[in-house]
Design a protein around this motif. Structure first.
Motif, PDB file in Angstrom:
ATOM      1  N   GLU A  31      11.608  -1.664  -0.269  1.00  0.00           N
ATOM      2  CA  GLU A  31      10.633  -2.678  -0.670  1.00  0.00           C
ATOM      3  C   GLU A  31       9.321  -2.017  -1.098  1.00  0.00           C
ATOM      4  O   GLU A  31       8.718  -2.413  -2.104  1.00  0.00           O
ATOM      5  CB  GLU A  31      10.365  -3.652   0.471  1.00  0.00           C
ATOM      6  CG  GLU A  31      11.483  -4.626   0.748  1.00  0.00           C
ATOM      7  CD  GLU A  31      11.185  -5.536   1.934  1.00  0.00           C
ATOM      8  OE1 GLU A  31       9.993  -5.685   2.294  1.00  0.00           O
ATOM      9  OE2 GLU A  31      12.139  -6.087   2.481  1.00  0.00           O
ATOM     10  N   ALA A  32       8.897  -1.018  -0.335  1.00  0.00           N
ATOM     11  CA  ALA A  32       7.648  -0.332  -0.671  1.00  0.00           C
ATOM     12  C   ALA A  32       7.777   0.367  -2.025  1.00  0.00           C
ATOM     13  O   ALA A  32       6.856   0.324  -2.845  1.00  0.00           O
ATOM     14  CB  ALA A  32       7.292   0.680   0.417  1.00  0.00           C
ATOM     15  N   ASN A  33       8.925   1.001  -2.271  1.00  0.00           N
ATOM     16  CA  ASN A  33       9.145   1.654  -3.571  1.00  0.00           C
ATOM     17  C   ASN A  33       9.174   0.638  -4.696  1.00  0.00           C
ATOM     18  O   ASN A  33       8.623   0.884  -5.776  1.00  0.00           O
ATOM     19  CB  ASN A  33      10.428   2.474  -3.557  1.00  0.00           C
ATOM     20  CG  ASN A  33      10.301   3.745  -2.738  1.00  0.00           C
ATOM     21  OD1 ASN A  33       9.202   4.248  -2.553  1.00  0.00           O
ATOM     22  ND2 ASN A  33      11.414   4.247  -2.240  1.00  0.00           N
ATOM     23  N   GLU A  34       9.815  -0.506  -4.453  1.00  0.00           N
ATOM     24  CA  GLU A  34       9.850  -1.569  -5.468  1.00  0.00           C
ATOM     25  C   GLU A  34       8.433  -2.086  -5.746  1.00  0.00           C
ATOM     26  O   GLU A  34       8.044  -2.278  -6.903  1.00  0.00           O
ATOM     27  CB  GLU A  34      10.760  -2.710  -5.014  1.00  0.00           C
ATOM     28  CG  GLU A  34      12.236  -2.365  -5.033  1.00  0.00           C
ATOM     29  CD  GLU A  34      13.110  -3.454  -4.410  1.00  0.00           C
ATOM     30  OE1 GLU A  34      12.561  -4.506  -3.988  1.00  0.00           O
ATOM     31  OE2 GLU A  34      14.332  -3.251  -4.349  1.00  0.00           O
ATOM     32  N   LEU A  35       7.660  -2.332  -4.677  1.00  0.00           N
ATOM     33  CA  LEU A  35       6.283  -2.777  -4.851  1.00  0.00           C
ATOM     34  C   LEU A  35       5.447  -1.725  -5.570  1.00  0.00           C
ATOM     35  O   LEU A  35       4.632  -2.047  -6.428  1.00  0.00           O
ATOM     36  CB  LEU A  35       5.637  -3.098  -3.498  1.00  0.00           C
ATOM     37  CG  LEU A  35       6.043  -4.413  -2.845  1.00  0.00           C
ATOM     38  CD1 LEU A  35       5.449  -4.517  -1.446  1.00  0.00           C
ATOM     39  CD2 LEU A  35       5.601  -5.590  -3.689  1.00  0.00           C
ATOM     40  N   TYR A  36       5.684  -0.462  -5.234  1.00  0.00           N
ATOM     41  CA  TYR A  36       4.971   0.618  -5.903  1.00  0.00           C
ATOM     42  C   TYR A  36       5.263   0.610  -7.399  1.00  0.00           C
ATOM     43  O   TYR A  36       4.348   0.692  -8.219  1.00  0.00           O
ATOM     44  CB  TYR A  36       5.365   1.965  -5.285  1.00  0.00           C
ATOM     45  CG  TYR A  36       4.792   3.150  -6.006  1.00  0.00           C
ATOM     46  CD1 TYR A  36       3.449   3.483  -5.864  1.00  0.00           C
ATOM     47  CD2 TYR A  36       5.586   3.927  -6.849  1.00  0.00           C
ATOM     48  CE1 TYR A  36       2.912   4.566  -6.540  1.00  0.00           C
ATOM     49  CE2 TYR A  36       5.052   5.003  -7.523  1.00  0.00           C
ATOM     50  CZ  TYR A  36       3.730   5.322  -7.369  1.00  0.00           C
ATOM     51  OH  TYR A  36       3.208   6.387  -8.043  1.00  0.00           O
ATOM     52  N   GLU A  37       6.527   0.488  -7.747  1.00  0.00           N
ATOM     53  CA  GLU A  37       6.911   0.448  -9.170  1.00  0.00           C
ATOM     54  C   GLU A  37       6.329  -0.794  -9.848  1.00  0.00           C
ATOM     55  O   GLU A  37       5.855  -0.730 -10.979  1.00  0.00           O
ATOM     56  CB  GLU A  37       8.443   0.484  -9.321  1.00  0.00           C
ATOM     57  CG  GLU A  37       9.067   1.785  -8.918  1.00  0.00           C
ATOM     58  CD  GLU A  37       8.579   2.962  -9.741  1.00  0.00           C
ATOM     59  OE1 GLU A  37       8.368   2.792 -10.966  1.00  0.00           O
ATOM     60  OE2 GLU A  37       8.381   4.042  -9.159  1.00  0.00           O
ATOM     61  N   GLU A  38       6.373  -1.928  -9.130  1.00  0.00           N
ATOM     62  CA  GLU A  38       5.840  -3.174  -9.682  1.00  0.00           C
ATOM     63  C   GLU A  38       4.333  -3.050  -9.933  1.00  0.00           C
ATOM     64  O   GLU A  38       3.837  -3.405 -11.008  1.00  0.00           O
ATOM     65  CB  GLU A  38       6.120  -4.317  -8.705  1.00  0.00           C
ATOM     66  CG  GLU A  38       5.658  -5.674  -9.182  1.00  0.00           C
ATOM     67  CD  GLU A  38       5.977  -6.762  -8.161  1.00  0.00           C
ATOM     68  OE1 GLU A  38       5.210  -7.742  -8.128  1.00  0.00           O
ATOM     69  OE2 GLU A  38       6.972  -6.640  -7.430  1.00  0.00           O
ATOM     70  N   TYR A  39       3.601  -2.511  -8.958  1.00  0.00           N
ATOM     71  CA  TYR A  39       2.159  -2.348  -9.126  1.00  0.00           C
ATOM     72  C   TYR A  39       1.827  -1.302 -10.182  1.00  0.00           C
ATOM     73  O   TYR A  39       0.853  -1.432 -10.907  1.00  0.00           O
ATOM     74  CB  TYR A  39       1.487  -2.005  -7.795  1.00  0.00           C
ATOM     75  CG  TYR A  39       1.404  -3.194  -6.869  1.00  0.00           C
ATOM     76  CD1 TYR A  39       0.827  -4.394  -7.289  1.00  0.00           C
ATOM     77  CD2 TYR A  39       1.908  -3.139  -5.582  1.00  0.00           C
ATOM     78  CE1 TYR A  39       0.746  -5.486  -6.457  1.00  0.00           C
ATOM     79  CE2 TYR A  39       1.839  -4.235  -4.740  1.00  0.00           C
ATOM     80  CZ  TYR A  39       1.250  -5.405  -5.186  1.00  0.00           C
ATOM     81  OH  TYR A  39       1.184  -6.487  -4.363  1.00  0.00           O
ATOM     82  N   LYS A  40       2.671  -0.283 -10.259  1.00  0.00           N
ATOM     83  CA  LYS A  40       2.485   0.737 -11.292  1.00  0.00           C
ATOM     84  C   LYS A  40       2.631   0.103 -12.673  1.00  0.00           C
ATOM     85  O   LYS A  40       1.825   0.351 -13.581  1.00  0.00           O
ATOM     86  CB  LYS A  40       3.517   1.844 -11.085  1.00  0.00           C
ATOM     87  CG  LYS A  40       3.312   3.070 -11.914  1.00  0.00           C
ATOM     88  CD  LYS A  40       4.351   4.113 -11.517  1.00  0.00           C
ATOM     89  CE  LYS A  40       4.298   5.324 -12.406  1.00  0.00           C
ATOM     90  NZ  LYS A  40       5.340   6.299 -12.051  1.00  0.00           N
ATOM     91  N   LEU A  41       3.638  -0.748 -12.828  1.00  0.00           N
ATOM     92  CA  LEU A  41       3.848  -1.460 -14.095  1.00  0.00           C
ATOM     93  C   LEU A  41       2.685  -2.409 -14.382  1.00  0.00           C
ATOM     94  O   LEU A  41       2.188  -2.473 -15.516  1.00  0.00           O
ATOM     95  CB  LEU A  41       5.175  -2.231 -14.047  1.00  0.00           C
ATOM     96  CG  LEU A  41       5.586  -2.970 -15.302  1.00  0.00           C
ATOM     97  CD1 LEU A  41       5.827  -1.981 -16.449  1.00  0.00           C
ATOM     98  CD2 LEU A  41       6.846  -3.773 -15.046  1.00  0.00           C
TER      99      LEU A  41
END
Length: 167
Positions: free
Chosen positions: A57-67
Motif C-alpha cells: 500500500e505504501a509503495n502504491e501510495l508512493y507511486e500515486e503521489y509521485k504521479l
C-alpha cells in the motif's frame, strides 16, 4: 536380576504411571502449549502478511503521489506558459494602443501646424496687402481707377508672397 530393568509388577506399574502421566500432561500441558504456539505462529505470520500489505500500500501510495506530483509540475508549467502568453498578448496590445495614440498625436500636431501655418500666411497676406495699399497710395498720389488699383495690389501680393514662401 538380569540387568538394569526387571520385568515384574513394578515395571508394569511404572509403565502405566508413565502413560497416565503422559496423557494428563498431554491434555493439560502439551495441548495448551501447542495451541499457544500455533496462535503465536499464526499471529506472527499475520503480522508479516500485514507488514507486506502495508508495504505494498505504501509503495502504491508512493507511486500515486509521485504521479500526482508530476501532474502538478506539468500543470504548473502550463499555468506559467499561459500566464506568459497572456502577458505577451497584453504587452503587444498596450504597444499597439500606444503606437496608435502616438500616430493620432502626430497627425493632430501636423494638422495644428498646418492650420497655424495657413493662419500665418493669411495674416501675412493681410498685412502685405495693407502695406501695399499704404505704399501705393503714398507713391502714387494721382488718382487711379478702382480696377487698376486692385490689379496693382494683387500683383504686389503675388510677387511678395511667392518670393517670401520660396525662401
Amino acid at each position: 536380576m538380569l540387568g538394569l530393568v526387571e520385568f515384574g509388577w513394578t515395571f508394569v506399574f511404572q509403565i502405566v504411571n508413565f502413560l497416565i502421566l503422559y496423557f494428563v500432561l498431554k491434555k493439560y500441558l502439551f495441548k495448551p502449549i501447542t495451541g499457544y504456539m500455533s496462535n503465536r505462529t499464526e499471529k506472527i505470520e499475520n503480522a508479516f502478511k500485514d507488514a507486506e500489505n502495508k508495504t505494498k500500500e505504501a509503495n502504491e501510495l508512493y507511486e500515486e503521489y509521485k504521479l500526482k506530483l508530476e501532474n502538478i509540475k506539468e500543470e504548473r508549467n502550463n499555468i506559467i506558459k499561459e500566464a506568459t502568453r497572456r502577458a505577451e498578448e497584453r504587452s503587444d496590445e498596450i504597444i499597439k494602443v500606444a503606437e496608435e495614440d502616438a500616430k493620432k498625436l502626430v497627425e493632430r500636431a501636423t494638422q495644428d501646424i498646418e492650420r497655424e501655418k495657413q493662419k500665418a500666411v493669411n495674416e501675412l497676406k493681410d498685412q502685405l496687402s495693407s502695406l501695399a495699399i499704404i505704399t501705393a497710395s503714398k507713391v502714387i498720389e494721382k488718382e487711379i481707377d478702382q480696377q487698376t488699383h486692385q490689379q496693382l495690389i494683387q500683383k504686389f501680393i503675388d510677387e511678395v508672397g511667392e518670393v517670401t514662401w520660396q525662401n
